[in-house]
Design a protein around this motif. Structure first.
Motif, PDB file in Angstrom:
ATOM      1  N   GLU A  36      -3.618   3.783  -1.765  1.00  0.00           N
ATOM      2  CA  GLU A  36      -3.598   2.918  -2.945  1.00  0.00           C
ATOM      3  C   GLU A  36      -2.929   1.588  -2.656  1.00  0.00           C
ATOM      4  N   ARG A  52       0.837  -1.202   0.000  1.00  0.00           N
ATOM      5  CA  ARG A  52       0.000   0.000   0.000  1.00  0.00           C
ATOM      6  C   ARG A  52       0.863   1.239   0.000  1.00  0.00           C
ATOM      7  N   PHE A  96      -1.077  -1.680  -4.548  1.00  0.00           N
ATOM      8  CA  PHE A  96      -0.611  -2.218  -5.816  1.00  0.00           C
ATOM      9  C   PHE A  96       0.374  -3.352  -5.611  1.00  0.00           C
ATOM     10  N   LYS A 144       5.441   6.884 -10.474  1.00  0.00           N
ATOM     11  CA  LYS A 144       4.144   7.515 -10.781  1.00  0.00           C
ATOM     12  C   LYS A 144       3.314   7.717  -9.527  1.00  0.00           C
ATOM     13  N   ARG A 145       3.475   6.817  -8.583  1.00  0.00           N
ATOM     14  CA  ARG A 145       2.698   6.938  -7.342  1.00  0.00           C
ATOM     15  C   ARG A 145       3.389   7.822  -6.314  1.00  0.00           C
TER      16      ARG A 145
END
Ligand code: IMP
Length: 429
Positions: free
Chosen positions: A48, A44, A50, A88-89
């Motif tokens: 989010e 996490r 992933f 990107k995160r």
């Protein structure tokens, strides 16, 4: 300060990432030592969630250096995808904090193709691999025909190695599988395209870890796959091609065994397996379905529904003894809230006779029938429990029975998917 190994005791997916996450606040170095992108950690970042397959899950913690050790097989495309996804995160300094050992071997496109062709050719006898080229990449490593991360920086050597590798590979592709041959030039430019990605990451990760340990910093060695998938000690041939066990941690990360002072063995409160091979406690009924649904037992890497069964103590005790675990972590205890009666396999019968311990002979394991101890279920939500004493009596009895059978202290019991939904005991002691 020394090294902690977190490894799985059964067939993988035990929730090792969860345990590593708990420990990560205490460490600056997290290291992967075996396997490749056949693994899967759900992590996490903020709100989010992933999935990471290759990069150690410690990367989401600020300042943590993540090493991909010499024992790992690296698919450079997957590495690139994970780096870009992390950036990107908003995860910071990813390219500076990931260190890839120059000795690690690369997974080539022909490894992936060979993995799939072989599985199809095996038919019913297939291993059920993740089709990520893991086995063929390790074969080339042992055969001394593999391509290593460091080779990407020496075009002459790279070309020579590719030429030598393709001589045999192409003969197999053409003659056995009726496929078109691979070309040196195409693979060469594919590999060279990763120079920019790899350049800041390539390191001698063993030296880095040894220096950190010498300075008194704690290192976390994050296992992938698990003991019963170990190439030497697992349910061969239904295993992976590396050594996820504690010996593999030493070889695959390049640190001396004397530095390891904690070995945390992780098991679910039940058993799962993806892929084929023996699994004595497998459930084929609605109880198995209920556990699968409650535990969201679908593969992180392949999405395959996992096979589900009761906790298998002979297997767990074998794995605990083989790895010399110092602590046990029990995950997904809350999932068993959905069953009325809980069963634990406490021994096997092989061909109608009681069998002592865990079989060395694969035929015995195929013939093993579980002997169960039945315990009353607790049938209530335990996700709010934060201490052993908060657990309903039947859940506490289950936990204490497992702990006394395995013979090492529990350091963590997870009671829900959220980070704080855990009973933490003795960790870091
Ligand atoms: P391979 O590692 O892709 O060659 O697959 C060999 C066996 O290990 C198969 O049964 C896979 O399903 C299993 N396996 C490999 N990696 C994992 C994992 O991370 N979790 C669970 N099973 C795995």
């Amino acid at each position: 300060m020394t090294a902690t190994v977190v490894l799985g005791l059964a067939w993988g997916d035990e929730g090792k990432g969860r345990v590593c996450d708990l420990l990560a606040h205490d460490v600056r170095y997290v290291s992967r030592y075996s396997g490749g992108n056949n693994a899967g950690h759900t992590v996490r970042v903020g709100r989010e969630e992933f999935k990471l397959h290759l990069v150690p899950s410690g990367i989401v913690r600020e300042g943590v250096v993540c090493t991909i050790g010499n024992g790992v097989v690296v698919n450079p495309e997957v590495l690139e995808q994970e780096v870009v996804a992390l950036e990107k995160r908003g995860v910071g300094d990813v390219r500076e904090r990931i260190k890839v050992d120059g000795r690690a071997h690369l997974i080539m496109p022909y490894h992936i193709a060979l993995d799939s062709h072989r599985e199809i050719a095996l038919g019913e006898a297939r291993i059920g691999t993740t089709n990520r080229g893991i086995g063929p990449a390790y074969e080339d490593k042992v055969a001394r025909s593999g391509i290593r991360v460091q080779d990407v920086f020496d075009e002459g050597i790279l070309r020579a190695k590719l030429k030598a590798a393709l001589r045999e590979k192409n003969a197999i592709f053409e003659a056995v599988y009726g496929e078109r041959p691979y070309e040196v030039d195409g693979l060469l430019s594919w590999l060279l395209s990763f120079r920019e990605l790899l350049a800041p990451m390539v390191s001698d990760t063993g030296a880095l870890l040894r220096e950190a340990l010498g300075r008194g910093e704690r290192v976390l060695l994050e296992g992938a796959q698990a003991t019963l998938l170990d190439n030497d000690h697992g349910t061969y041939p239904f295993v992976t091609s590396s050594n996820p066990t504690v010996g593999g941690a030493v070889v695959g990360s390049g640190i001396p065994p004397g530095y390891i002072d904690q070995i945390i063995g992780v098991t679910k409160a039940y058993t799962t397996r993806v892929g084929d091979g023996p699994m004595p406690t497998e459930l084929f009924d609605s109880t198995g379905d209920a556990i699968r649904d409650a535990g969201r037992e679908y593969g992180t890497t392949t999405g395959r529904p996992r096979r589900v069964g009761w906790l298998d103590l002979p297997a767990i005790k074998f794995a605990a003894s083989l790895n010399g675990i110092t602590h046990l972590a029990l995950t997904l205890l809350d999932v068993l809230s959905v069953v009325e009666t809980v069963k634990i396999c406490v021994g096997y019968e092989v061909d109608g006779r009681p069998f002592s311990g865990y079989p060395m002979h694969q035929t015995d394991l195929h013939h093993a029938r579980p002997v169960y101890k039945e315990m009353p279920g607790w049938g209530e939500d335990i996700t709010g429990c934060r201490m052993r004493g908060d657990l309903p009596a039947p859940a506490r009895e289950f936990v204490e029975f497992v702990e006394s059978e395995v013979g090492v202290p529990l350091c963590m019991i997870s009671v829900g998917p959220e980070r704080e939904q855990a009973i933490v005991e003795k960790i870091g002691a």
